[in-house]
Design an enzyme around this catalytic site. Structure first.
Site, short mmCIF file in Angstrom:
data_model
loop_
_atom_site.label_atom_id
_atom_site.label_comp_id
_atom_site.label_asym_id
_atom_site.label_seq_id
_atom_site.Cartn_x
_atom_site.Cartn_y
_atom_site.Cartn_z
N ARG A 127 -21.53 6.69 -9.11
CA ARG A 127 -21.86 7.82 -9.69
C ARG A 127 -22.61 9.01 -8.79
O ARG A 127 -22.28 10.02 -8.65
CB ARG A 127 -22.49 7.53 -10.84
CG ARG A 127 -21.78 7.06 -11.94
CD ARG A 127 -22.68 6.35 -13.08
NE ARG A 127 -23.73 5.47 -12.19
CZ ARG A 127 -24.49 4.45 -13.05
NH1 ARG A 127 -24.35 4.60 -14.54
NH2 ARG A 127 -25.22 3.65 -12.50
N HIS A 157 -17.14 4.12 -18.12
CA HIS A 157 -16.45 3.00 -17.65
C HIS A 157 -15.02 3.56 -18.00
O HIS A 157 -13.96 3.00 -17.12
CB HIS A 157 -16.81 1.92 -18.58
CG HIS A 157 -18.06 1.44 -18.35
ND1 HIS A 157 -19.02 0.97 -19.47
CD2 HIS A 157 -18.74 0.96 -17.06
CE1 HIS A 157 -20.21 0.71 -18.92
NE2 HIS A 157 -19.99 0.69 -17.44
#
Ligand code: PNS
Length: 178
Positions: free
Chosen positions: A93, A19
């Site tokens: 991702r 993050h």
């Protein structure tokens, strides 16, 4: 040129290095970035309260002048309009993230065409990292080094120990009653 205000939404339970990697990238791209913690998620019992998550995110982003942290309720697109935001930032991702992210981005666009979703990729070393995996590893006593900042690791360990001690106390009380 108009200012681009972006919202980076998520549950951040807890914030991970993945993050933070995305927040740093986003803070370079947008004029302002609001990291927004979603309340009322259908995700079972959270590890941290909303305020605890906010506190950790604030501590971890304090050196970024154009980044703020907030908590929001309800629909993300409503929150974007309320904040005059023109973009939503999401991380992708791996291919496995794509389907869910596409569905969310298209649904958000259908509800609110003024808001664009922007996808960014975190560094490859974080491509396997998620808050859920961090919580699981911590519960089972595994190492969190490199997955979350040190301060978060410390808070996760304390929280898990506290939860486990609450469960033990509850069992002992039940046994004493029966
Ligand atoms: O950290 P997560 O779980 O990937 O974040 C998901 C989040 C919070 C971005 C998403 O669930 C969300 O936007 N929730 C707010 C409610 C909403 O707007 N739902 C409709 C999405 S199409």
């Amino acid at each position: 040129m108009k200012d681009i205000v972006a919202i980076y939404p998520g549950s951040f339970d807890p914030v991970t290095n993945g993050h933070l990697d995305l927040i740093h990238r986003g803070s370079k791209l947008f004029d302002r970035l609001i990291v927004a913690i979603a309340r009322n998620m259908d995700k079972g019992e959270p590890l941290f309260t909303m305020d605890e998550r906010k506190e950790m995110l604030e501590a971890m982003t304090s050196e970024l002048d154009n980044v703020t942290v907030d908590i929001f309720d309800g629909l993300l697109v409503h929150y974007c309009i309320q904040k005059n935001a023109n973009a939503v930032l999401r991380g992708i991702r791996a291919v496995s993230d794509y389907e869910f992210e596409l569905q969310m981005a298209l649904m958000n666009r259908k509800m609110e065409p003024r808001v664009e979703t922007v996808f960014m990729m975190p560094a490859e070393k974080y491509s396997y990292l998620s808050s859920r995996i961090v919580r699981e590893i911590a519960r089972l006593g595994g190492p969190l080094t490199g997955l979350v900042p040190e301060m978060v690791e410390e808070r996760v360990r304390r929280k898990i120990a506290q939860k486990q001690s609450n469960v033990t106390t509850m069992h002992l009380k039940r046994r004493a009653k029966s």
